[in-house]
Structures are given as structure tokens and as C-alpha cells.
Design an enzyme around this catalytic site. Sequence first.
Site, short mmCIF file in Angstrom:
data_model
loop_
_atom_site.label_atom_id
_atom_site.label_comp_id
_atom_site.label_asym_id
_atom_site.label_seq_id
_atom_site.Cartn_x
_atom_site.Cartn_y
_atom_site.Cartn_z
N ALA A 269 50.35 -47.15 -20.67
CA ALA A 269 49.00 -46.68 -20.36
C ALA A 269 49.10 -45.60 -19.30
O ALA A 269 50.14 -45.41 -18.70
CB ALA A 269 48.13 -47.83 -19.85
N MET A 270 47.97 -44.91 -19.07
CA MET A 270 47.97 -43.78 -18.14
C MET A 270 46.72 -43.79 -17.29
O MET A 270 45.61 -43.95 -17.80
CB MET A 270 48.09 -42.48 -18.95
CG MET A 270 48.07 -41.22 -18.13
SD MET A 270 49.50 -41.13 -17.02
CE MET A 270 48.79 -40.21 -15.65
N GLU A 271 46.93 -43.59 -15.99
CA GLU A 271 45.88 -43.82 -14.99
C GLU A 271 45.00 -42.61 -14.71
O GLU A 271 44.45 -42.51 -13.61
CB GLU A 271 46.56 -44.25 -13.68
CG GLU A 271 47.34 -43.14 -12.95
CD GLU A 271 48.84 -43.14 -13.20
OE1 GLU A 271 49.26 -43.66 -14.26
OE2 GLU A 271 49.59 -42.61 -12.36
N GLU A 305 46.89 -49.86 -13.90
CA GLU A 305 46.31 -48.51 -14.03
C GLU A 305 45.09 -48.37 -13.13
O GLU A 305 44.87 -47.33 -12.53
CB GLU A 305 45.95 -48.22 -15.49
CG GLU A 305 47.10 -48.39 -16.49
CD GLU A 305 48.36 -47.62 -16.13
OE1 GLU A 305 48.26 -46.58 -15.46
OE2 GLU A 305 49.46 -48.08 -16.52
ZN LIG Z 1 51.94 -46.70 -13.09
#
Ligand SMILES: [Zn+2]
Length: 881
Positions: A269-271, A305
Site C-alpha cells: 500500500a502507499m501512504e 499507512e
Molecule cells: Zn511504509
Amino acid sequence: MRTDTGQVFRLEEYKPSAYRIPKIELDFRLDALETLVTARMQIERAEGTDVGTPLVLDGDGLSLVSLAINGEPADETMFEALPDQLTLRQVPAGDHFELEIVTRINPSANKALMGLYVSNGVFCTQCEAEGFRRITYFLDRPDVLSTYRVRIEADRATAPLLLSNGNPVENGDLDGGRHYAIWDDPHPKPSYLFALVAGDLGVVSDHFTTASGRKVALGVYVEHGKEARATYAMDALKRSMRWDEERFGREYDLDVFNIVAVSDFNMGAMENKGLNIFNDKYVLADPETATDMDFANIEAIIAHEYFHNWTGNRITCRDWFQLCLKEGLTVYRDHEFSADMRSRPVRRISEVRTLRAHQFPEDQGPLAHPVRPRRYREINNFYTATVYEKGSEVVRMIHTILGEDTFRKGMDLYFDRHDGQAVTIEDFIACFEEAGGIDLTQFALWYHQAGTPNVIASTSYDEQAKIFTLELEQSVPPTPSEARKKAMHIPLKFGLVGPNGEDMEWASADGAEISGDVIHLRERRHTISFKGIGQRPVLSLNRGFSAPVVLSEQVTSADRHFLARHDSDEFNRWQALNSLANDALIEAANQVRNGSAPVFDEALVAVPGEIAGDETLEEAYRALAITPPAEADIAREIGSNVDPDAIHQARQAYLDAVARSGASQMAKVYETLADDGSFSPDAESAGRRALRNVLLGLLIRAEASPERGVEQYRSATNMTERLAALMEVTHRFANSRQAADLLADFEKRYNDNPLVMDKWMTAQATIPGDGAAERVRELMKHPSFSLSNPNRVRALVGSFASGNQTGFHAADGSGYQLLAETVLAVEKLNPQVAARLAVVFRSWRSLEPQRQEKAREALAMIAKAENLSRDLRDIIDRTLA
Ligand SMILES: [Zn+2]
């Protein structure tokens, strides 16, 4: 694809940017084949930059449409636009100017999944680490912070949803079935945190009110029809937001927070600020399709995240060498969150198992690097277990050294002092030095020195003098380009366990600094004398795994059995059992190699049966305590001249002996754990299922029949029990009619669910023994498999390579050959995923000579392919070095 140029980036060559971009306005005219991106940037010359210094912007495979300076089209003598770089030779005089760049990109053709791409008809972005430069020319480095205003225009029919970072400002209709939305993010951020999503998705909506009363609209976006499977993710998000307020005093800072699940994604995943983009594997869950492990992962990754909003986004990294600044710290925070949500000792054991399985082999092989690396060729290859997991352990040690209150003071200082900045590990450490009034210079070696430290411990007791003596010796093995190591500051939690099982007090101690229950190891050798000890204690060292070291203790198995029963530290109780099993398994593997049948101590193989029914222990803990070390763990402990077949046979023999010894007790416990049909994903219920599944594996062994597994599969009301039964039956009775029936049934049930079909693939890819590579080759032809989807590749080929020791390491080299071919095929689409896949070769030198040679041949086959990507070339060169 970026082919390798041999360029190496070095920490010591860091220079601040000559220009800043405080503000950028982006306009996207979205089209699957031809998207136009207009970027209008306010550019400022930094102090110390000479007037007229050329402005050099990063690009990657870009094609320029037009360029204007202060509103005037630039003529071609003023700049040079290459696919990977734009140089503005003539920079306007004055301190600042406006630069407008128009680029044209093709999102559908983007299979590397970096930059702007299309996943299942949804436009989405991934910009960390260097994806933004595939969208427009920019100073694509984390220390250039800009406010973003983003206008997105797309067809209303195919993309009714238009999302970006920050807060929504405006939206409306346009001619020709088009519409637009404008988003504004007031928080300056680096380009790697930019995000955009456009498509037709369903949503789970909710809201959260922060401690200071800000009402935040929350959305989790998933494919239509999958909304019900996103409610657990939403629940985890709200719990994360509350926890970060309570534990770290951190509040959310925008009016909206959105999460979008996409099916093609390189990472977990990407924040991105206010708009997290997730691999759908870490959002979608319900009892029928997700295991307890999936639920726990979703909870942890949603939290991770979200926590980045402060540790990563508000305070970001000066450069990519500082990646652990945001990742190590945020992993530590998500570990603490999970420990508070679930059982702390059980979570700790799981974390340490993960660390040992992934980070220790990295630290002990050719890919070893410090938590903060000093050089890289491809930053994508440094999203490693060392940066993340060891990085987290280092933060945990700072907590151990300072204690909770002072640690929190240091964190508060870090947030106060560096909010809105791009900083370094030195800045981070300075906050704790100041908060604690201590010098962490030696401790900081944990960031700078690669390799897992070894600690050797031996003890003696002088009954007459009532002195207990502990000798400790530390060493750090050589790692690539670091032959000599300095002594580390290693904080070891400990206890002296008396005959009644309680920790003993001592009158005085000398030979090392001891604060509370922590010994601070700072020299190569310490001889520590504890005075006033009336009876011989048993040493419990490195409690809670306070330091990520390899500990060698000269301990009798009687003392280990004693600790396994009486240590007040639950981690070390588990560790004592694990060490006993480990030693026995290594011995058994030697017996197999010498041609004899392995023999096990009756007392040892009886322990799992006793633990199974010990109701003073929680079920999840019992499940972990009964499970012996994995084959890969045993191989790592053996270290050299490894024969995976011998390890496999030894472990099978051990499990058979355990099953024979405890079968009747285990069968009783198994029945009491039967599922009543109601499902809750909470830790306690998950623990009962975990224990039941471990017992199932042992019982079908004892019964020499798959029937109990078939019965569990058929009557299961949740994926955790169904999948475990499928795995046990297919692995233990691989060629049976029952295994074939269950596999066919599973396929029929879940054929339309790619994430569940991944489990079906993994179940088969990890069947031990002969023919594994051939089985995987056949499954690669299955309609649900795709080389371009990272989840599919990881579930089948990735799990084969990392989870099937006898299959991947088949003596004929067939496993290595399959992996090498797959790596080369995936690389043409997605270099980042190919490079990650190739990492499993990292321990090849620890194998016995015949397999070593086969692995070397496979690596050489990859190495000699032409035009390798920078990602893959870097991994292969280092692995072969
Ligand atoms: Zn991270």
C-alpha cells in the site's frame, strides 16, 4: 524501462537542490491511451545558487509537448528535453519564475505500475520512490516540498470518481460527456506522495471526529459489489486514527481521508497524503474469503499507512538514504498498534519470526546493507526487511533504552521541531539524545553498520561466594564492503529466574551498566558479577527480543525446559521451546545426511501435546509454541553446506514423533475448539482457529489419513479453517484422491475471486517434494494466472521460491531454472517485481556444492541477458559478487 547505467548514488554526495518548487498546479486530461498533463510550477532559486544556474528536472520515459516560461512559449535553444531529463539552459534572471510543462503519457501501456497507470479500468498512480518523473518533469526528490492543486478531467461515464490529495474544492460538468474535479492540498509535500485516482468504484463511507473536534469524511473505495468486504478496513482505519491520538498525540489534519483498493499494485500500500492507495489484498476481507492472517495484515497495513501521515508525510526524508526514517519508525508504530489491539506476546513472537525469516538472511548474505544505506544503484531495491523490520527494531531499542516517558518526550520533540521538513536520521536521534540527556553516538551504529550482531553468553555460579557470573561477548560479522566492525551498544533485557520460577534480586552487580532489567552491552566483552545470589538462577536473556541479535548460550536442555515452563517473559518461554526444537532438528538433519533415521528425545516430543491442553496459556500462543521452526529457519541456523532435503526429512520425522506422542490429548483439544458457526475476526477467536489448525496438521499425521482434514474442509464456515484443511491435505497426501477433490472443489467455489485463487495457487506451489517446478509451470497456464499482475506472480512463483524449500532447491536445479525464466519474463513488464523475485537467490552460497552450482548457473543465465533493467542488474550483480 530504465536500463542499467552503472551509476551509483552515494549519501556523501548529497547536495541541497539548487531550486525549490513551493507550488505546483497540475491539470490532467485523462485518456487511457493519451493523457495530457500540464504542470505549472512556481520555481525559486535557492540561497547560494548562482544566478543563471541551469535547472535540471528529472524525467523517465517522458515526451514533451510544450514548455513555457512566465507564460511565454520557450524556444528550443533555451532547453533540452530528453526522455529522462529536462534541462533549462536559460533560466530567467530574478529569484523566481513560472514554468509550465505539458507532457503526453500513455497510462494503458504502463505495465511497470509506476507513475500513472490503469488497473482494471481505474486510473491510479504510484509515485514512490521515483514514479512522479514518469508523469511530468520535476525535481523528483523528497526534499523538494510543494503545495499541490490538482485538476482532473475525464469521461463521466467511465470515471465518475475523481480523487487526489488534500481537500475537494470544486467539480462540474464539461461538454462531450466529460467532467472535472479540483483538489487542493495545503500541506507541502514531496512528489512521491502525489496521488490521483479516477474510475468507477463503490464506496464505504464513514466519518471520524478528531480529539480537537475536526470532522473528517472517510471513504474506502473498492470495485462495485465488494463494499461489504471493505468494512473491516474502515473499522481498522477508525481505530488507527484514535490510537495515534491517544498513544502519540497525533491528529489527522485534512477534511477527508480516502483509501482506494486496486488490483494491480507493486507493493502492499502507499501512504499518499489524504489518498492512500492499496493493493486490494490488504483491503478486502470477509470470513468466507479471507483468513485470520489476512484480517490481521489488513489491520496492520491500514494502520501503517495512516500513521505515515505524521511519520513520513508531515515529516519526510531528506533523501532516499533516509528511507528508514519513515519506514522503520512507522513499522514500529504499527507493531505497537497491533500489540495493543491483539495479544502483545503473540504479536512479538510473530514479529520476531518475520524478522528472522526475512531480515536475518538478508543481513547474513550478499545483499546485506545498513539500516541507512550509504550507496545504491536502484532505490526500489532498498525497500527491504533491513530498512523496515530492522529499522523498527532499532526504534524499539531506543524505547527500551529511554523508557516510555522519555521516548514519548523525544517523539514529541521530533514532531515539534521538524514538522514540515525533510530530515535525516541524525535529526531523529538528536531528539532522543536531548530528551534523555544521553549520548547515542555508539547506539547510532545500528543505523550505519550492516550485519546481525552475534552475542555469546555463558554463566557460572559460585555457591560459596553467592556470586552469579555472566560472560558476554559480541561480534558483528563482515558484510559487503564492511570488513571491520565496531562494538555496538546492545540493550539486553534479562532476568535471573530462581528455582521457584520468580525473578531473583541481587545485592549488587558490576562489569556492565545495568539499568532496571536491561544490561547495556557496549564493549566486546563483559564479565558481569551479580552478588548476593543465594541459589543458582537460570538466566533469561534478551527478553522480549529486546535486541535483534543472534544469541548463542551455553545452556543445558534442562534449563531450557525450565525456562519454557517458568519464565515470566512469554517471549522467552516460547524462545526456549523454539531453541530446544531447533537444536533437535539440526541434529536430526545431520543424522539423515549420515544415512540414519533421526531419533528424538521423548521428553521433547511430548511437550507440544502438553502445551496443546494447557489452559493457562492463550490459544494463539499455544499454536505458536507447538509449531516447530520452519525449514528455512533451520537452514539459516545450519548456515553452510545446507541440504534442504535432509532438513525436510528431519522436520517431517519430528512432526511424526510429536503427533504420535500427543495424539489423544490433541484430538480432545481439537474437538473443544470446534467452530460454532459464528465468526469474529478478533484475536482471541483467531487464536482458537490457529490452534485448531495446527492440531489438525498433527492429527492427520497421527491418523495417517486425510479424512479429518476433508471433514474440516467440508464443514468449514470460514476461509481460515477451509484453507488450512486444504493445505494440510494437499501437502501431506499430495497424490491422494481426496487432495484432488478438495482442489477441484476450491477452484469451483472461488474461480471468480482472484485473491482467493491466489491461495489455491499458493497451496499447490508449496507442496513439498519432487515435481514441484513442473506443477508450477502447469499452473502458470491456468486462466487465473497472469505475469503482469504482481499478486498473481507472488502467490504462485514467489511462494514456490520462498515457501517450498525442497521444490525450489530441487537437486536437479529445476526450481532455479523456473525462477530464472520467470524473472526474465516478468522483467520485460515490471522490473521492480522481477528484482524482488530474484532476491530469493540471496542465500545460494549457503547450499551444499551441487545445488550451489545449479543456482550459480541460473543466476549466470539472468546475468548474461541483454539490456537488463537497473533493478534486476543491481540485485544479480550483488548476489553474484
Ligand atoms: Zn511504509
